[in-house]
Write an enzyme that holds these catalytic residues in place. Sequence first.
Site, mmCIF file in Angstrom:
data_model
loop_
_atom_site.group_PDB
_atom_site.id
_atom_site.type_symbol
_atom_site.label_atom_id
_atom_site.label_comp_id
_atom_site.label_asym_id
_atom_site.label_seq_id
_atom_site.Cartn_x
_atom_site.Cartn_y
_atom_site.Cartn_z
ATOM 1 N N TYR A 142 36.806 -8.813 26.468
ATOM 2 C CA TYR A 142 36.766 -10.114 25.871
ATOM 3 C C TYR A 142 38.209 -10.989 26.262
ATOM 4 O O TYR A 142 37.973 -12.113 26.306
ATOM 5 C CB TYR A 142 36.872 -10.221 24.531
ATOM 6 C CG TYR A 142 35.443 -9.914 23.779
ATOM 7 C CD1 TYR A 142 34.281 -9.647 24.470
ATOM 8 C CD2 TYR A 142 35.348 -9.343 22.465
ATOM 9 C CE1 TYR A 142 33.028 -9.273 23.853
ATOM 10 C CE2 TYR A 142 34.281 -8.835 21.737
ATOM 11 C CZ TYR A 142 33.313 -8.968 22.502
ATOM 12 O OH TYR A 142 31.808 -8.621 22.134
ATOM 13 N N LYS A 192 32.550 5.384 26.647
ATOM 14 C CA LYS A 192 31.622 5.365 27.801
ATOM 15 C C LYS A 192 32.377 6.260 28.931
ATOM 16 O O LYS A 192 32.428 5.662 30.059
ATOM 17 C CB LYS A 192 30.849 4.168 28.212
ATOM 18 C CG LYS A 192 29.849 3.550 27.010
ATOM 19 C CD LYS A 192 28.750 4.270 26.847
ATOM 20 C CE LYS A 192 27.750 3.966 28.173
ATOM 21 N NZ LYS A 192 26.464 4.867 28.080
ATOM 22 N N ASP A 224 26.948 4.756 23.086
ATOM 23 C CA ASP A 224 25.401 4.623 23.159
ATOM 24 C C ASP A 224 24.795 5.893 22.120
ATOM 25 O O ASP A 224 24.032 5.621 21.302
ATOM 26 C CB ASP A 224 24.646 4.600 24.329
ATOM 27 C CG ASP A 224 25.156 5.591 25.270
ATOM 28 O OD1 ASP A 224 26.250 6.541 24.958
ATOM 29 O OD2 ASP A 224 24.582 5.925 26.636
ATOM 30 N N ASP A 248 32.438 -4.411 18.287
ATOM 31 C CA ASP A 248 31.810 -5.661 17.676
ATOM 32 C C ASP A 248 30.396 -5.264 17.426
ATOM 33 O O ASP A 248 29.947 -5.592 16.242
ATOM 34 C CB ASP A 248 31.968 -6.514 18.661
ATOM 35 C CG ASP A 248 31.865 -7.863 18.477
ATOM 36 O OD1 ASP A 248 31.270 -8.193 17.230
ATOM 37 O OD2 ASP A 248 31.563 -8.913 19.276
ATOM 38 N N ASP A 252 29.117 -4.418 13.415
ATOM 39 C CA ASP A 252 27.882 -5.223 12.690
ATOM 40 C C ASP A 252 27.062 -4.256 12.057
ATOM 41 O O ASP A 252 26.311 -4.447 11.116
ATOM 42 C CB ASP A 252 27.520 -6.103 13.500
ATOM 43 C CG ASP A 252 28.198 -7.367 13.402
ATOM 44 O OD1 ASP A 252 29.362 -7.388 12.829
ATOM 45 O OD2 ASP A 252 27.946 -8.525 14.085
#
Length: 367
Positions: A142, A192, A224, A248, A252
């Site tokens: 980000y 990852k 993942d 993020d 959530d």
Amino acid sequence: MSNPSILILPGDGIGPEVMAEVRKVIGWYGDKRDIQFDVSEDLVGGAAYDAHGTPLHDDTMAKAQEVDAVLLGAVGGPKYDVLDFSVKPERGLLRLRKEMDLYANLRPAQCFDALADFSSLKKDVVAGLDIMIVRELTSGIYFGEPRGIIEEGNERVGINTQRYTESEIDRVARSAFELAMKRDKKLCSMEKANVMESGILWREVVTEVGKDYPEVELSHMYADAGAMQLCRWPKQFDVIVTDNLFGDLLSDAAAMLTGSLGMLPSASLGKPMANGRPKALYEPVHGSAPDIAGQGKANPIACILSFAMALRYSFDMGAEADRLEAAVEKVLADGVRTADLLGEEGVDPVSTSEMGDAIVAALDASL
Ligand code: NAD
């Protein structure tokens, strides 16, 4: 020793309503446990814009840098949608996070037994769930450069860059290990590393930091696979640490395993201050809920649980945090529900203030 200091920023919409209930809880600790806090209050968001023409006055920012913990309600509302981007209420919150350099975002996913039916997962998968996701908050994709949309040949290309320095990984990993030490001493790091160099570095640095915390059982998982495991059997985790982007998404998803937005607290922590306490901002995950603001319908539990996090992580009062969380659990088990938690037939909702009173009564009963 001086009393722990708290700056309360109620903000907009339901912010002041839910914060009034936190005030009752803080008052209870003073009256019944003789634990005194130096509490000051100021404006943030739209309320600060109305008073000063800015969503966060410099004086308020300076106060936030000095106190042991900032407790924020919520900011924003339709009245402010027309404002220029630079003075929108959310800019006040972003300024606090940036200038306090709050790099570790803590999002618990905790399922109170009485609300297990609210989850989209089977009751036995979520009942008793209590995990914590630590998301790196100030770096990663980000913020990385280069970024933008450029022309390349006859088409446009969107670019964002995942970038982490060793020191950025080191500091958030330390926050996560410290947390794990205060909980079940179990930490899972997610990245990852199979396809991203930043993931390889992440894994190496976290492993290195882990040598300073030999009591903590450290594991690594590809993000993942971690997402799948969170949905399959979330109770296998205690603390999870991950980067900004994966955090993020994972935080959530994990938070929603447990039900209503009105129940979710959060903390954002930065560097330790001179007194050893981390810079800290505590806030509910929800926003200012303009659709129910001023009606006494808001659920104050997310904000009250944010204060419980402050007790545990800023003030080293883990036993008092346990007491407050147990009081919330008792009230829910007794069937007390604000409107957002209604599921059963024939249950009348209580108001924001009645929920606060019920939690204070449960605190009384804990003595
Ligand atoms: P929201 O979280 O305010 O509300 C979403 C829905 O959840 C609404 O139906 C609301 O009534 C309900 N809800 C939220 N908190 C609740 C509570 N404590 N008790 C009962 N019901 C609750 O999100 P939104 O509607 O997308 O945003 C409203 C405003 O809040 C916007 O201006 C947005 O920018 C702002 N916002 C602020 C923050 C923050 O301050 N951290 C976070 C998100 C949104």
